[in-house]
Design a protein around this motif. Structure first.
Motif, PDB file in Angstrom:
ATOM      1  N   GLU A 192      -6.025  28.050  21.490  1.00 43.87           N
ATOM      2  CA  GLU A 192      -7.187  27.171  21.591  1.00 43.87           C
ATOM      3  C   GLU A 192      -6.961  25.872  20.812  1.00 43.87           C
ATOM      4  O   GLU A 192      -7.365  24.792  21.249  1.00 43.87           O
ATOM      5  CB  GLU A 192      -8.444  27.884  21.067  1.00 43.87           C
ATOM      6  N   ALA A 193      -6.278  25.968  19.662  1.00 44.44           N
ATOM      7  CA  ALA A 193      -6.033  24.767  18.841  1.00 44.44           C
ATOM      8  C   ALA A 193      -5.154  23.749  19.566  1.00 44.44           C
ATOM      9  O   ALA A 193      -5.252  22.548  19.306  1.00 44.44           O
ATOM     10  CB  ALA A 193      -5.396  25.161  17.514  1.00 44.44           C
ATOM     11  N   LEU A 194      -4.298  24.217  20.484  1.00 45.85           N
ATOM     12  CA  LEU A 194      -3.432  23.301  21.243  1.00 45.85           C
ATOM     13  C   LEU A 194      -4.241  22.270  22.026  1.00 45.85           C
ATOM     14  O   LEU A 194      -3.747  21.178  22.321  1.00 45.85           O
ATOM     15  CB  LEU A 194      -2.538  24.090  22.211  1.00 45.85           C
ATOM     16  N   ASN A 195      -5.477  22.611  22.376  1.00 44.19           N
ATOM     17  CA  ASN A 195      -6.324  21.679  23.126  1.00 44.19           C
ATOM     18  C   ASN A 195      -6.662  20.432  22.317  1.00 44.19           C
ATOM     19  O   ASN A 195      -6.997  19.391  22.898  1.00 44.19           O
ATOM     20  CB  ASN A 195      -7.639  22.380  23.528  1.00 44.19           C
ATOM     21  N   ASN A 196      -6.606  20.538  20.994  1.00 47.97           N
ATOM     22  CA  ASN A 196      -7.071  19.451  20.135  1.00 47.97           C
ATOM     23  C   ASN A 196      -5.945  18.673  19.459  1.00 47.97           C
ATOM     24  O   ASN A 196      -6.183  17.921  18.521  1.00 47.97           O
ATOM     25  CB  ASN A 196      -8.009  20.023  19.058  1.00 47.97           C
ATOM     26  N   VAL A 197      -4.697  18.865  19.924  1.00 48.17           N
ATOM     27  CA  VAL A 197      -3.558  18.165  19.314  1.00 48.17           C
ATOM     28  C   VAL A 197      -3.579  16.691  19.712  1.00 48.17           C
ATOM     29  O   VAL A 197      -3.628  16.361  20.895  1.00 48.17           O
ATOM     30  CB  VAL A 197      -2.223  18.815  19.756  1.00 48.17           C
ATOM     31  N   ASP A 198      -3.548  15.801  18.704  1.00 41.37           N
ATOM     32  CA  ASP A 198      -3.455  14.373  19.024  1.00 41.37           C
ATOM     33  C   ASP A 198      -2.297  13.686  18.303  1.00 41.37           C
ATOM     34  O   ASP A 198      -1.973  12.535  18.572  1.00 41.37           O
ATOM     35  CB  ASP A 198      -4.778  13.645  18.725  1.00 41.37           C
ATOM     36  N   THR A 199      -1.646  14.398  17.370  1.00 39.20           N
ATOM     37  CA  THR A 199      -0.468  13.861  16.678  1.00 39.20           C
ATOM     38  C   THR A 199       0.631  14.917  16.700  1.00 39.20           C
ATOM     39  O   THR A 199       0.392  16.066  16.306  1.00 39.20           O
ATOM     40  CB  THR A 199      -0.804  13.510  15.214  1.00 39.20           C
ATOM     41  N   ILE A 200       1.812  14.537  17.175  1.00 46.40           N
ATOM     42  CA  ILE A 200       2.960  15.454  17.197  1.00 46.40           C
ATOM     43  C   ILE A 200       4.094  14.845  16.396  1.00 46.40           C
ATOM     44  O   ILE A 200       4.483  13.698  16.600  1.00 46.40           O
ATOM     45  CB  ILE A 200       3.421  15.766  18.634  1.00 46.40           C
ATOM     46  N   VAL A 201       4.607  15.637  15.450  1.00 48.79           N
ATOM     47  CA  VAL A 201       5.722  15.205  14.600  1.00 48.79           C
ATOM     48  C   VAL A 201       6.942  16.056  14.959  1.00 48.79           C
ATOM     49  O   VAL A 201       6.871  17.281  14.936  1.00 48.79           O
ATOM     50  CB  VAL A 201       5.364  15.380  13.107  1.00 48.79           C
ATOM     51  N   PHE A 202       8.051  15.392  15.300  1.00 48.08           N
ATOM     52  CA  PHE A 202       9.275  16.078  15.710  1.00 48.08           C
ATOM     53  C   PHE A 202      10.336  16.021  14.612  1.00 48.08           C
ATOM     54  O   PHE A 202      10.502  14.983  13.953  1.00 48.08           O
ATOM     55  CB  PHE A 202       9.889  15.420  16.950  1.00 48.08           C
ATOM     56  N   ASP A 203      11.055  17.118  14.435  1.00 45.49           N
ATOM     57  CA  ASP A 203      12.344  17.062  13.753  1.00 45.49           C
ATOM     58  C   ASP A 203      13.328  16.460  14.765  1.00 45.49           C
ATOM     59  O   ASP A 203      13.041  16.449  15.968  1.00 45.49           O
ATOM     60  CB  ASP A 203      12.754  18.481  13.357  1.00 45.49           C
ATOM     61  N   LYS A 204      14.459  15.983  14.310  1.00 48.55           N
ATOM     62  CA  LYS A 204      15.411  15.377  15.257  1.00 48.55           C
ATOM     63  C   LYS A 204      16.443  16.394  15.759  1.00 48.55           C
ATOM     64  O   LYS A 204      16.438  16.784  16.920  1.00 48.55           O
ATOM     65  CB  LYS A 204      16.137  14.183  14.623  1.00 48.55           C
ATOM     66  N   THR A 205      17.295  16.847  14.844  1.00 46.59           N
ATOM     67  CA  THR A 205      18.441  17.657  15.244  1.00 46.59           C
ATOM     68  C   THR A 205      18.010  19.026  15.763  1.00 46.59           C
ATOM     69  O   THR A 205      17.325  19.780  15.078  1.00 46.59           O
ATOM     70  CB  THR A 205      19.404  17.839  14.055  1.00 46.59           C
ATOM     71  N   GLY A 206      18.414  19.335  16.995  1.00 43.53           N
ATOM     72  CA  GLY A 206      18.083  20.619  17.603  1.00 43.53           C
ATOM     73  C   GLY A 206      16.718  20.657  18.242  1.00 43.53           C
ATOM     74  O   GLY A 206      16.364  21.622  18.907  1.00 43.53           O
ATOM     75  N   THR A 207      15.929  19.585  18.033  1.00 41.93           N
ATOM     76  CA  THR A 207      14.587  19.516  18.615  1.00 41.93           C
ATOM     77  C   THR A 207      14.545  18.447  19.702  1.00 41.93           C
ATOM     78  O   THR A 207      14.297  18.747  20.867  1.00 41.93           O
ATOM     79  CB  THR A 207      13.533  19.223  17.530  1.00 41.93           C
ATOM     80  N   LEU A 208      14.795  17.196  19.328  1.00 47.36           N
ATOM     81  CA  LEU A 208      14.892  16.110  20.313  1.00 47.36           C
ATOM     82  C   LEU A 208      16.329  15.889  20.743  1.00 47.36           C
ATOM     83  O   LEU A 208      16.588  15.364  21.828  1.00 47.36           O
ATOM     84  CB  LEU A 208      14.318  14.822  19.729  1.00 47.36           C
ATOM     85  N   THR A 209      17.285  16.262  19.872  1.00 48.32           N
ATOM     86  CA  THR A 209      18.707  16.147  20.230  1.00 48.32           C
ATOM     87  C   THR A 209      19.285  17.547  20.392  1.00 48.32           C
ATOM     88  O   THR A 209      18.700  18.532  19.933  1.00 48.32           O
ATOM     89  CB  THR A 209      19.482  15.378  19.151  1.00 48.32           C
ATOM     90  N   LYS A 210      20.445  17.629  21.023  1.00 48.74           N
ATOM     91  CA  LYS A 210      21.017  18.933  21.378  1.00 48.74           C
ATOM     92  C   LYS A 210      21.527  19.703  20.171  1.00 48.74           C
ATOM     93  O   LYS A 210      21.660  20.919  20.224  1.00 48.74           O
ATOM     94  CB  LYS A 210      22.157  18.748  22.389  1.00 48.74           C
ATOM     95  N   GLY A 211      21.821  18.993  19.077  1.00 50.89           N
ATOM     96  CA  GLY A 211      22.376  19.682  17.913  1.00 50.89           C
ATOM     97  C   GLY A 211      23.806  20.114  18.150  1.00 50.89           C
ATOM     98  O   GLY A 211      24.371  20.896  17.389  1.00 50.89           O
ATOM     99  N   VAL A 212      24.423  19.616  19.240  1.00 50.00           N
ATOM    100  CA  VAL A 212      25.832  19.908  19.538  1.00 50.00           C
ATOM    101  C   VAL A 212      26.614  18.661  19.139  1.00 50.00           C
ATOM    102  O   VAL A 212      26.750  17.720  19.912  1.00 50.00           O
ATOM    103  CB  VAL A 212      26.042  20.239  21.032  1.00 50.00           C
ATOM    104  N   PHE A 213      27.119  18.679  17.915  1.00 50.97           N
ATOM    105  CA  PHE A 213      27.772  17.488  17.368  1.00 50.97           C
ATOM    106  C   PHE A 213      29.266  17.486  17.693  1.00 50.97           C
ATOM    107  O   PHE A 213      29.884  18.542  17.861  1.00 50.97           O
ATOM    108  CB  PHE A 213      27.607  17.452  15.845  1.00 50.97           C
ATOM    109  N   LYS A 214      29.827  16.290  17.731  1.00 58.88           N
ATOM    110  CA  LYS A 214      31.284  16.185  17.833  1.00 58.88           C
ATOM    111  C   LYS A 214      31.748  14.971  17.034  1.00 58.88           C
ATOM    112  O   LYS A 214      31.027  13.965  16.905  1.00 58.88           O
ATOM    113  CB  LYS A 214      31.724  16.083  19.298  1.00 58.88           C
ATOM    114  N   VAL A 215      32.966  15.087  16.480  1.00 60.72           N
ATOM    115  CA  VAL A 215      33.544  13.997  15.695  1.00 60.72           C
ATOM    116  C   VAL A 215      33.946  12.881  16.644  1.00 60.72           C
ATOM    117  O   VAL A 215      34.739  13.082  17.571  1.00 60.72           O
ATOM    118  CB  VAL A 215      34.754  14.494  14.886  1.00 60.72           C
ATOM    119  N   THR A 216      33.385  11.690  16.442  1.00 60.53           N
ATOM    120  CA  THR A 216      33.682  10.553  17.333  1.00 60.53           C
ATOM    121  C   THR A 216      34.513   9.468  16.647  1.00 60.53           C
ATOM    122  O   THR A 216      35.046   8.590  17.316  1.00 60.53           O
ATOM    123  CB  THR A 216      32.368   9.930  17.859  1.00 60.53           C
TER     124      THR A 216
END
Length: 782
Positions: free
Chosen positions: A472-496
């Motif tokens: 029920e609380a999901l209905n009232n979400v108006d601010t979302i805070v993301f971690d980066k690694t593994g959440t918005l990015t794949k977390g599959v790193f490689k040496v470049t």
């Protein structure tokens, strides 16, 4: 060498992640303490003491440290304060109102910290403060349940045979009894009989159709349980007989019983539908014993055992494929319809289905810790955390029925005494209409069913919601805070890139970095080890020291190596090159001299941009990213995804502080949701209004701290979760407005002498059946 003893303290009221770090750091320095670890999520301080030390003195010093840093904290011995949990199955529980009464009375038992009755699954979940009280509480709770609903049987939930006996089909004796009663009713209506004969046939018909209801009402009244549907129907129908409305008296009871029959069918069907959604529990495992294969229960398998999984079988435990190739149907766990190909070396999750090949698997988790066990536990116990709407309806029904009963009584007595021409028979009839309408079953049954269906449907989509309050609380979400690694990015790193100042070759720089990172499981460490590609001789590593949020100090082959971010270089007073690199930069210093850096890059997840776009489309106002990575990397990803804010170069405790600042800056009363996957995210997940963990690759600590778990690690599933929550709320409120609306109309018409008891029974039983069928729609999440 001295042996050690372990002591666990529960710090109730601990809500400051930074203070937790300080407590842990200071307790570690107390003489006689080997190690100290404070888990901010569980609020448990684990102290390892030297056994020949003065235990009481050491614990007193630890208590003084805690009281000095956080005076409001209550310190308890965890071994003495751990609540005991037990689930009882209430077989035959068909009265939602009775379920609420059972819950209310069991909560008041001495020693009970919490009690919840889930009418949909017919489970009574108990939490007892002291293990010694558990058996007494179970006995008292069982007596209360049987006293309130006399026909039920109480068994411990572990008894799966008892559970399987439920809802076994149509009750044939009941159907025959109703059929005979109905036949006599129609004979009395259609035939022409003298008054006493007609009365006799109607009375026999009434006893056959409604005798059990009357008997139950009398028993309940003797137990002090007055205001329930049995009492209401008994008073209404006997009242009809008293004013010589025999056909209506029998017809109302017949209609009520038929309605109850269809209502139970609808509820049982919905129970089975929800159970089918989560039919992922494996029945057996094929254990390899030498050259033989033995079929055993999954609970008997240990970590390291070898099992065989044949085509068409469920994967019974989490493990690693050591032989064979196949396609796995993961839809029951992740909600994904596309099969996944597995080969030797791949990890597989319990609850998935092996489609074609024969797989030999080494078990990596016991059944109790496996994915399928965690999912079943989360979903089955989700309804113990009730949504505010459910809690409101429970309280509403508690007062609604008695109020209507007293209004009906006043309606039967007052108008004939004060209104000229009013008759008792007419106003008693109107009062009977009021009584029949007053039962709140439509709400008490359909609303928990709606939330339970929403949770089950979400689980089928690979989204685990730990309680209907979180849905029920999901209905009232108006601010979302993301971690980066593994959440918005794949977390599959490689040496470049490897950049050296010339004192060391690129190969040597990579080698020193690999040795430094060899004990770490962080994705950055894994990428460096993968790029190095050679075996690490750990006997050449000494004085290993990992500094949280900074990096690693270690001695390798006699040289002192520093590998980490710029904070580590600053801390150790190493002069380093400042550069603009898109990626994570690992600086390397050798014997106090800066040697160069390694750049590791990550990729944005395929659906991250779509998730951000769709979240805005469903009403989320602010999207923020918190990361421990560099400012340049954070801003680059934020710009690509179109986020509102980014805060970079944060330590774990700084993430909590930043989240609290974002909470204060909110200009609405909406909920703040945090999405993360790593062990460092656990404190932030626990602090947010709602915590969402990426469960497929996420840490156990993050999953434990979160309120919602996304099994596929796809941020776009967050959109699905909010849509399911909105659909669930819509259907729940449809039922509330429909049930109360119909009842209100019939109450007004009944008071005006227009509605009959027939319409009143429809407003009770008919509305309940329609509301239950409507609630079942929530399980269709597509």
């Amino acid at each position: 060498m001295s042996s050690t003893v372990k002591k666990e303290l529960l710090l109730e009221g601990l809500d400051c992640a930074n203070c937790a770090n300080k407590i842990e750091d200071q307790v570690k320095r107390v003489g006689g303490v080997n190690s100290a670890t404070l888990n901010f999520v569980t609020k448990v301080l684990t102290i390892e003491l030297v056994s020949d030390g003065n235990k009481d003195d050491i614990l007193n010093q630890a208590n003084q440290i805690i009281n000095k840093l956080e005076p409001h904290i209550i310190i308890k011995d965890k071994a003495l304060s751990r609540p005991e949990r037990k689930v009882l199955l209430l077989i035959g529980l068909d009265c939602a109102n009775c379920a609420n009464k059972i819950e209310s009375e069991v909560k008041n038992l001495e020693g009970v910290s919490s009690a919840t009755v889930d009418f949909v699954s017919r489970k009574l979940t108990l939490e007892v403060n002291n293990k010694r009280d558990l058996q007494r509480v179970i006995e008292q709770a069982s007596k209360i349940a049987v006293k309130i609903e006399s026909g039920i049987k109480v068994v411990e939930y572990e008894d799966k045979k008892e559970e399987s006996k439920e809802d076994g089909g149509i009750n044939k004796p009941e159907v025959i009894r109703l059929a005979i009663g109905a036949a006599l009713f129609f004979v009395a209506i259609l035939g022409k009989f003298p008054f006493w004969a007609e009365f006799g046939i109607f009375l026999v018909s009434y006893v056959l159709v409604g005798g059990k209801v009357v008997l139950k009402a009398v028993r309940n009244i003797l137990k002090g349980q007055v205001f329930d549907e049995n009492f209401l129907m008994t008073v209404a129908t006997i009242g009809a007989f008293a004013i010589k409305q025999f056909p209506e008296g029998v017809a109302v009871m017949l209609f009520y019983q038929v309605g109850e029959f269809f209502q139970n069918m609808a509820v049982n069907r919905s129970r089975k539908s929800i159970s089918a959604l989560m039919d992922i529990r494996p029945d057996y495992a094929n254990l390899k014993v030498g050259e033989d294969i033995k079929r055993v229960s999954p609970e008997e398998i240990s970590v390291g055992d070898i099992i065989l999984i044949k085509p068409g079988e469920k994967v019974p435990l989490d493990g690693k494929v050591i032989e064979g190739m196949s396609m796995l149907d993961t839809s029951a766990i992740t909600g994904e319809s596309v099969p996944r190909e597995v080969e030797p070396g791949n990890e597989i999750l319990s609850g998935t289905i092996n489609k074609n090949g024969l797989l030999t698997v080494e078990v990596t988790k016991e059944f109790g810790d496996s994915t399928v066990s965690k999912i079943l536990d989360l979903v089955q116990n989700a309804n113990s955390k009730k949504a505010p709407t459910e809690q409101f309806i429970t309280k509403f029904s508690r007062y609604y029925t008695p109020v209507v009963v007293f209004v009906a009584l006043a309606m039967a007595v007052i108008p004939p005494l004060v209104v000229t021409g009013a008759t008792f028979s007419d106003w008693i009839y109107r009062a009977l209409v009021f009584l029949v309408v007053s039962c709140p079953c439509a709400l008490v049954i359909s609303i928990p069913l709606g939330f339970f269906g929403g949770i089950g449907g979400a689980a089928k989509s690979g989204i685990l919601v730990k309680g209907s309050n979180f849905l029920e609380a999901l209905n009232n979400v108006d601010t979302i805070v993301f971690d980066k690694t593994g959440t918005l990015t794949k977390g599959v790193f490689k040496v470049t890139k490897i950049h050296t100042l010339g004192r060391e070759s690129e190969e040597n720089l990579l080698e020193y970095a690999a040795f430094a990172e060899s004990y770490s499981s962080h994705p950055i460490a894994t990428s460096i080890l993968k790029a190095y590609g050679k075996e690490i001789n750990k006997s050449e590593i000494e004085n290993y020291d990992e500094i949280s949020g900074h990096g690693i100090k270690v001695s390798v082959k006699g040289k002192r190596i520093l590998a980490g971010n710029k904070k580590l270089m600053n801390k150790e007073n190493i002069t380093y090159n400042v550069m603009d690199e898109t990626g994570t930069v690992v600086h390397i210093a050798i014997d106090g001299n800066y040697a160069g850096y390694i750049v590791i890059s990550d990729e944005i997840k395929d659906d991250a941009e779509k998730a951000v776009r769709e979240l805005r489309g469903i009403g989320v106002k602010k999207l923020v990213m918190l990361t421990g990575d560099s400012k340049l990397v954070g801003e680059t990803i934020s710009r690509q995804l179109g986020l509102d804010e980014v805060h970079a170069e944060l330590l774990p405790d700084q993430k909590v502080e930043k989240l609290e600042l974002l909470e204060k800056q909110k200009q609405t009363k909406g909920k703040l949701l945090f999405v993360g996957d790593g062990i460092n995210d656990a404190p932030v997940l626990a602090r947010a209004d709602l915590g969402v963990a990426m469960g497929g690759l996420g840490s156990d600590a993050a999953i434990e701290a979160a309120d919602i778990v996304i099994m596929t690690d796809e941020p776009s599933k967050l959109v699905n979760a909010i849509k399911i929550a909105k659909r669930t709320r819509s259907i729940v409120w449809q039922n509330i407005f429909f049930a109360l609306g119909v009842k209100a109309v019939v109450l007004v018409l009944g008071a005006g002498g227009i509605a009959t008891i027939w319409e009143a029974v429809f407003a009770d039983v008919g509305v309940t059946v329609i509301a239950v069928i409507n609630a079942m729609r929530v399980m269709k999440t597509n």
